[in-house]
Structure formats: C-alpha cells, structure tokens
Design an enzyme around this catalytic site. Structure first.
Site, short mmCIF file in Angstrom:
data_model
loop_
_atom_site.label_atom_id
_atom_site.label_comp_id
_atom_site.label_asym_id
_atom_site.label_seq_id
_atom_site.Cartn_x
_atom_site.Cartn_y
_atom_site.Cartn_z
CG ASP A 218 -1.85 -1.16 1.29
OD1 ASP A 218 -1.60 -2.15 0.59
OD2 ASP A 218 -2.82 -1.11 2.06
CD GLU A 446 -0.48 -6.57 8.97
OE1 GLU A 446 -1.01 -6.06 7.96
OE2 GLU A 446 -0.66 -6.12 10.13
#
Length: 498
Positions: A218, A446
C-alpha cells in the site's frame, strides 16, 4: 514498554485461545494436521509450530473463508485468500477449495476479482473503507458487480490460478469429484482476460494497477511520486478504523491515506471504468504473478482436456514485455513504470525482486537479481535474514512502517521459491529457515523489522501462518524443480511446454 510487549499487551486479533489441531466439528472439514515432511526442528518444536499455525487458520476461519486477522482485517481479502489456500491445502484440501470458491463467487461480470468481499455480519465501522463507501452494487452496475454480495471495486495481485492449481494437486481425487477446476477455470480465465485487456493501460502488454491497494504494497515509496498528483480527501471526511488496532508509527500516514481515499472515490464515481484515472502503474510483482498464474492456468486447461499451449505462449510474451518495459540493468532489478509519465520509477522495492520466481528468466537477469538481493540495498544473508520491502539505503526507508521497509512473509515466500527455481539452494534454504523461525518467535506477525525480526502489525496473521505451513511441508535441499516451474509443486513433473 518495547514494541513487541505493546503488541502482545493489546492483542485483540484472536477471539479465543489457539485451538489444538485435529478433527473439526461436523460443520467443518477434517484437518489432516500431521501429514507431510517438516523442515524446522531446531529444538524439537516443529510439530508444535505446525499445530499453532493450524490453530491460527482455525481461529480466523469464518465457515466459508479466512480473515487475515480478526481485529484489523475482518473481511475476506483477495490475495490473502490465495496465499491462505496454499497453506490450507496441507490441512484440508476441501477448506482450501472453499476458500477460493467463496472469493470467485464474488467476481464481477467484467472478470475482475474484487480485493475485498465484505462479511455482512461485521459492523460498518469495524473497517474503512466499508461497503457503504464502495457502493459496489450501485456504482459498479455497469461493470457487472454482483447484487447479492458487497465488495470493493479494485483488485489485488493475481495469485489465484496458481493457488487453484496447487490446491488441486494436493488432492486430485477430491478436486475431480467436486468439479473444482471445472467450475473455477472459466472464472479464472475471465479474470486473466480482464487484466490482459481492460488493464493494459500502457499499451505494452502488461497489466496496470490503478490504486496502490491493488498491488498490495500500500504505502511503498514506489507510489510516492505517482500519488503526488492526487489531492488528498479531507481528513474529516473519513475515519480510519485501522488505527484502532495498529500502532500509528507502523501504519500509512494521514497524507497517504487521504490520497488513497480520494483515488478510490474517484474510481467509484467513474463507475469503476478503467483508463481515465490519474494513477496507473505497471508493477513487476503484479505482472510476474500474472505470468506464473498464466502458466498455472495452462496446467489447469490441460487437466481439463485442452492443450494449454496458447496460455504458455501468452505467459512467454508477458515475460518478454516484463523485461522490455520494467528491467533496469543499471539497478540490477525490475522497476515500476508510471504509465501517466511514461517513465520508470527509480525506487527499489521488493516488488522488483519477485520476478525471480519465473524460472524462464534469462540466466543473466536472474543472476543480477540475486546479486541485488544479497547486495547493500536488500542485504539478504548479511545485514538482514529476511527480505526488506524497500531499499535499505533509500531515503524513505522506515524499518517499521508497513511497506516502507519491514519484511513480509508472502514476499519472502515468493523470493524463496524464486531462489530455488534458479539453483540458489543454499540462499533459499537459509531464507526458508529464517521465515519459519521468525513466524515462530513473533506469533505469526503480519510483518517484521527486517534487521531484528521484531514483530509489527497484527499477530496471528493468516498468510503468515499459512505460508509457514507450506514451508514446513517443504523439503530442505529440494527447491523448485526446473520441471515444476510456474507451479512451485515438486510433484508436478511438467506438462505442456510446447
């Protein structure tokens, strides 16, 4: 309190304790947890790690799909589900098939697979942008958005055909009995047609992304220049739910997020039509995954009785276009191309290393990628044990902020597969070991600090657990077979390569 302690203290990603692996209830498929080889066993803990990874996927399972994490990402994400299915195939091929079938069931009539499939039982304020922002069934009507399920309007990297082939290979009998590939193939073919035709915005044969979220990385510094053309949405016009679960210094900045929202809103307000937006970028990882999936789709076609020759040829043409449009010999890696500016973006990111997974790359290009991976900009085997998401020497490098430096498990898995495909077995084995050990010590974080391996973001993360399972079922010293190219399945001895 250090970062890891803070992460553990605020952990809300799980709804309960990790469950022991074993048969599920009658409502779910049986888990085959104990089968297959295991590579990580420095202290006799590999079985425990396997069970813990299976527990994460059980905790994150909704009955039809797997959420990346219970708190931060409470819906189904497209490329997450593809990676998760790759790991789930070792536990339950049926559940892995269901994972992909649920995602494909939300496909639009124009062929796109949306990047989020929303769970209607999740409150709207639990995640932003929520269904009422995307308004898929109304704003996407002309593009054929489904009416029975709410989705986003953008896409994510095309890992799905590769995942479908690997899932089929894990239990061909079950797959054939259920008609899994027969039902999936036309949807996957439509998905590839959409990318190859509607998204060839640069006219050179490669697919373009129209939003940073589509590429999956992102806030990578690669997007800074193309995004600078986008006026951010006012901060008061939206509320970021991600900051309820993530440490602010780990997440994209307010300026970045404002630009993401503006770009997505403009795309929505244009009826999700492709080609008119101010942001269009050809990305090497996105296209490398499309090439790998084209080869996998050819294997699927052959399984269903066709030759697959045309798809292999298309993949070879895409590989040639990738080298022609995105290879930078001076930097020794692939770069993104800003379609609107008509120029390469000079930033180095892990995206430019992912094409290493294509064994058909010329030897000199593969060798250059390995040198870059080991060199000072990424430091693998020296400064770092995992692959950073961005240039260690870059001005925008930030070891904790999302895709601006941290190491991620899915990109590490892809690079490990690529190293094996090109005979770099010692480096591949070391990276595999580092990925598994780091997943273990961070409770399946993550992403992690590329220098220290310190966990960042959500814990109990879906694709971290799933890809750990895949690596645990791998065999050390046996990287991707040259005859198993494009699928990463060592039992696949090749196919239609005419």
């Amino acid at each position: 309190m250090d970062r890891t302690t803070r992460l553990s203290a605020r952990r809300t990603e799980r709804t309960g304790p990790v469950r022991a692996s074993g048969p599920q209830s009658a409502s779910g498929p049986r888990e085959n947890v104990g089968s297959g080889p295991v590579v990580y066993d420095p202290s006799g803990s590999a079985g425990s790690l396997h069970a813990r990874a299976a527990g994460v996927l059980a905790d994150n399972w909704t009955g039809t799909s797997t959420v990346p994490s219970r708190g931060l990402y409470p819906h189904q994400w497209s490329w997450d589900s593809a990676f998760i299915a790759i790991g789930l195939r070792h536990l339950s091929p049926l559940r892995a098939q269901t994972e992909l079938e649920t995602l494909l069931g939300a496909q639009w009539a124009d062929g796109r697979i949306p990047h989020i499939v929303f769970n209607p039982s999740v409150p709207l304020d639990a995640y932003f942008p929520s269904p009422d922002f995307w308004r898929s069934s109304a704003a996407g009507r002309a593009a054929g958005a489904p009416r029975t399920v709410q989705t986003s309007g953008i896409v994510q990297p095309p890992v799905h055909s590769l995942a479908a082939w690997l899932v089929h290979r894990s239990d061909p009998g079950l797959s054939r009995a259920r008609g899994f590939l027969t039902r999936a193939y036309p949807r996957l073919a439509a998905w590839h047609r959409y990318l190859l035709h509607r998204r060839d915005l640069g006219g050179g044969g490669l697919a373009s992304v129209v939003h940073p979220w589509e590429q999956g990385m992102d806030n990578s510094p690669v997007w800074d220049a193309p995004l600078s053309r986008i006026a951010p949405a006012p901060a008061h016009s939206f509320r970021r739910a991600d900051l309820d679960h993530g440490t602010p210094e780990d997440r994209p900045t307010a300026l970045d997020y404002g630009r993401y929202v503006r770009l997505a809103a403009d795309y929505r307000d244009g009826g999700y039509a492709d080609g008119a937006g101010a942001f269009a970028v050809e990305d090497p990882a996105f296209n490398a995954l499309l090439i790998a999936s084209e080869h996998a789709l050819a294997r699927i076609a052959r399984e269903l009785g066709a030759t697959g020759t045309a798809r292999h040829a298309r993949a070879e043409r895409l590989t040639a276009a990738l080298m022609d449009r995105l290879w930078d010999p001076a930097k020794g890696m692939f770069l993104c191309r800003d379609v609107r500016e008509g120029a390469l973006v000079p930033e180095r990111s892990v995206s430019g290393l992912v094409p290493l997974l294509l064994p058909a790359l010329p030897r000199q290009i593969a060798a250059a990628l390995v040198r870059t991976l080991r060199g000072p900009h990424f430091g693998l085997g020296g400064a770092t044990r995992l692959v950073p998401s961005y240039d260690l020497l870059g001005e925008a490098f930030d070891r904790h902020r999302y895709w601006r430096g941290p190491a991620w498990f899915n990109t590490g898995w892809l690079v490990e597969r690529g190293l094996g495909a090109h005979g770099e077995q010692a480096t591949a084995d070391a990276l595999r070991e580092a990925l598994v050990v780091t997943a273990d010590t961070t409770d399946f974080a993550e992403y992690v600090d590329p220098y220290t391996g310190e966990g960042c973001g959500a814990l109990g993360f879906g694709w971290t657990a799933a890809l750990t399972l895949d690596l645990l079922h791998d065999r050390p010293g046996h990287g991707v077979s040259p005859m198993g190219i494009d699928t990463f399945d060592k039992r696949d001895k090749g196919g239609d390569r005419r």
